[in-house]
Design a protein around this motif. Structure first.
Motif, PDB file in Angstrom:
ATOM      1  N   UNK A   1      13.325   7.377  11.033  1.00 34.40           N
ATOM      2  CA  UNK A   1      12.960   6.063  11.589  1.00 34.40           C
ATOM      3  C   UNK A   1      12.466   5.172  10.454  1.00 34.40           C
ATOM      4  N   UNK A   2      11.546   5.695   9.637  1.00 34.04           N
ATOM      5  CA  UNK A   2      11.092   4.976   8.441  1.00 34.04           C
ATOM      6  C   UNK A   2      12.008   5.371   7.285  1.00 34.04           C
ATOM      7  N   UNK A   3      12.116   4.488   6.269  1.00 32.78           N
ATOM      8  CA  UNK A   3      12.836   4.896   5.075  1.00 32.78           C
ATOM      9  C   UNK A   3      11.855   5.573   4.120  1.00 32.78           C
ATOM     10  N   UNK A   4      12.320   5.945   2.945  1.00 28.96           N
ATOM     11  CA  UNK A   4      11.468   6.672   1.997  1.00 28.96           C
ATOM     12  C   UNK A   4      10.308   5.833   1.468  1.00 28.96           C
ATOM     13  N   UNK A   5      10.357   4.522   1.670  1.00 24.64           N
ATOM     14  CA  UNK A   5       9.265   3.639   1.265  1.00 24.64           C
ATOM     15  C   UNK A   5       8.321   3.339   2.428  1.00 24.64           C
ATOM     16  N   UNK A   6       8.496   4.032   3.549  1.00 22.30           N
ATOM     17  CA  UNK A   6       7.690   3.870   4.772  1.00 22.30           C
ATOM     18  C   UNK A   6       7.963   2.561   5.508  1.00 22.30           C
ATOM     19  N   UNK A   7       9.075   1.919   5.206  1.00 21.63           N
ATOM     20  CA  UNK A   7       9.426   0.653   5.840  1.00 21.63           C
ATOM     21  C   UNK A   7      10.079   0.929   7.195  1.00 21.63           C
ATOM     22  N   UNK A   8       9.579   0.271   8.263  1.00 21.19           N
ATOM     23  CA  UNK A   8      10.244   0.411   9.557  1.00 21.19           C
ATOM     24  C   UNK A   8      11.587  -0.319   9.532  1.00 21.19           C
TER      25      UNK A   8
ATOM     26  N   UNK B   1       0.797  -1.228   0.000  1.00 17.09           N
ATOM     27  CA  UNK B   1       0.000   0.000   0.000  1.00 17.09           C
ATOM     28  C   UNK B   1       0.830   1.280   0.000  1.00 17.09           C
ATOM     29  N   UNK B   2       2.137   1.167   0.111  1.00 13.71           N
ATOM     30  CA  UNK B   2       2.957   2.369   0.209  1.00 13.71           C
ATOM     31  C   UNK B   2       3.069   3.086  -1.131  1.00 13.71           C
ATOM     32  N   UNK B   3       3.089   4.399  -1.078  1.00 18.97           N
ATOM     33  CA  UNK B   3       3.331   5.202  -2.277  1.00 18.97           C
ATOM     34  C   UNK B   3       4.769   5.709  -2.300  1.00 18.97           C
ATOM     35  N   UNK B   4       5.547   5.329  -1.294  1.00 18.70           N
ATOM     36  CA  UNK B   4       6.974   5.667  -1.232  1.00 18.70           C
ATOM     37  C   UNK B   4       7.209   7.168  -1.372  1.00 18.70           C
ATOM     38  N   UNK B   5       6.417   7.942  -0.638  1.00 17.27           N
ATOM     39  CA  UNK B   5       6.511   9.393  -0.749  1.00 17.27           C
ATOM     40  C   UNK B   5       7.554  10.020   0.179  1.00 17.27           C
ATOM     41  N   UNK B   6       8.058   9.285   1.142  1.00 17.66           N
ATOM     42  CA  UNK B   6       9.081   9.812   2.040  1.00 17.66           C
ATOM     43  C   UNK B   6       8.556  10.682   3.163  1.00 17.66           C
ATOM     44  N   UNK B   7       7.249  10.890   3.236  1.00 13.65           N
ATOM     45  CA  UNK B   7       6.676  11.755   4.268  1.00 13.65           C
ATOM     46  C   UNK B   7       6.915  11.234   5.672  1.00 13.65           C
ATOM     47  N   UNK B   8       6.730   9.937   5.879  1.00 11.31           N
ATOM     48  CA  UNK B   8       6.945   9.364   7.216  1.00 11.31           C
ATOM     49  C   UNK B   8       8.421   9.412   7.596  1.00 11.31           C
ATOM     50  N   UNK B   9       9.288   9.234   6.620  1.00 13.55           N
ATOM     51  CA  UNK B   9      10.736   9.326   6.891  1.00 13.55           C
ATOM     52  C   UNK B   9      11.091  10.730   7.366  1.00 13.55           C
ATOM     53  N   UNK B  10      10.541  11.722   6.699  1.00 16.08           N
ATOM     54  CA  UNK B  10      10.826  13.107   7.072  1.00 16.08           C
ATOM     55  C   UNK B  10      10.236  13.433   8.446  1.00 16.08           C
ATOM     56  N   UNK B  11       9.001  12.991   8.696  1.00 16.51           N
ATOM     57  CA  UNK B  11       8.328  13.300   9.965  1.00 16.51           C
ATOM     58  C   UNK B  11       9.008  12.641  11.160  1.00 16.51           C
TER      59      UNK B  11
ATOM     60  N   UNK C   1      -0.322   9.580   4.289  1.00 18.01           N
ATOM     61  CA  UNK C   1      -1.692   9.685   3.767  1.00 18.01           C
ATOM     62  C   UNK C   1      -2.306   8.369   3.314  1.00 18.01           C
ATOM     63  N   UNK C   2      -1.487   7.396   2.916  1.00 13.55           N
ATOM     64  CA  UNK C   2      -2.054   6.151   2.397  1.00 13.55           C
ATOM     65  C   UNK C   2      -2.327   5.124   3.494  1.00 13.55           C
ATOM     66  N   UNK C   3      -2.041   5.454   4.737  1.00 11.41           N
ATOM     67  CA  UNK C   3      -2.309   4.582   5.889  1.00 11.41           C
ATOM     68  C   UNK C   3      -1.648   3.212   5.773  1.00 11.41           C
ATOM     69  N   UNK C   4      -0.459   3.175   5.191  1.00 10.31           N
ATOM     70  CA  UNK C   4       0.251   1.899   5.085  1.00 10.31           C
ATOM     71  C   UNK C   4       1.012   1.583   6.368  1.00 10.31           C
ATOM     72  N   UNK C   5       1.068   2.520   7.297  1.00 11.73           N
ATOM     73  CA  UNK C   5       1.631   2.287   8.627  1.00 11.73           C
ATOM     74  C   UNK C   5       0.578   2.688   9.654  1.00 11.73           C
ATOM     75  N   UNK C   6       0.387   1.812  10.636  1.00 11.25           N
ATOM     76  CA  UNK C   6      -0.632   2.031  11.671  1.00 11.25           C
ATOM     77  C   UNK C   6      -0.165   1.366  12.954  1.00 11.25           C
ATOM     78  N   UNK C   7      -0.661   1.850  14.069  1.00 10.44           N
ATOM     79  CA  UNK C   7      -0.470   1.098  15.304  1.00 10.44           C
ATOM     80  C   UNK C   7      -1.253  -0.197  15.151  1.00 10.44           C
ATOM     81  N   UNK C   8      -0.678  -1.288  15.580  1.00  9.03           N
ATOM     82  CA  UNK C   8      -1.328  -2.582  15.401  1.00  9.03           C
ATOM     83  C   UNK C   8      -2.722  -2.600  16.019  1.00  9.03           C
TER      84      UNK C   8
END
Length: 115
Positions: free
Chosen positions: A43-50, A29-39, A93-100
């Motif tokens: 901690x996350x990479x640009x693909x939102x991977x922990x 589901x990731x769009x690899x936008x790098x937003x989570x990495x920046x925020x 925005x794509x909600x590919x990362x969530x608290x379990x």
């Protein structure tokens, strides 16, 4: 001279994560936008991977609801990163990362049933 046996570690209570939290990541589901990495300051990479060394496991299930992806990774977020990861989740925005516990995965439901 006989050596004393080391004291066994005291068992942790079920659900005790040492102050950390469990996170779910949906790689399809990731769009690899790098937003989570920046925020999160990286901690996350640009693909939102922990980070791979926080992974608990990768799982597959028939999702309910159908919009959830089949494959997901669960990872443990150490307490020092919980606040930053929460900001990363909000920036994603794509909600590919969530608290379990906020997810609709079967694993989240199973853990809730254990309580």
């Amino acid at each position: 001279m006989k050596r004393a046996s080391p004291e066994p570690a005291s068992p942790r209570a079920p659900g005790d994560l040492g102050g950390g939290r469990l996170l779910v990541f949906f790689p399809d589901d990731t769009t690899s936008d790098g937003g989570a990495a920046m925020a999160t300051g990286g901690f996350f990479d640009d693909d939102n991977v922990p980070p791979w060394d926080t992974w608990v496991g990768m799982f597959r299930e028939d999702p309910e609801p159908a919009q959830q992806s089949e494959d997901y990774v669960i990872s443990w977020v150490p307490p020092v990163f919980v606040e930053a990861v929460a900001q990363g989740i909000q920036a994603n925005p794509e909600s590919c990362i969530q608290w379990l516990e906020d997810s609709t995965t079967l694993m989240a439901q199973r853990l809730k049933d254990l309580r």
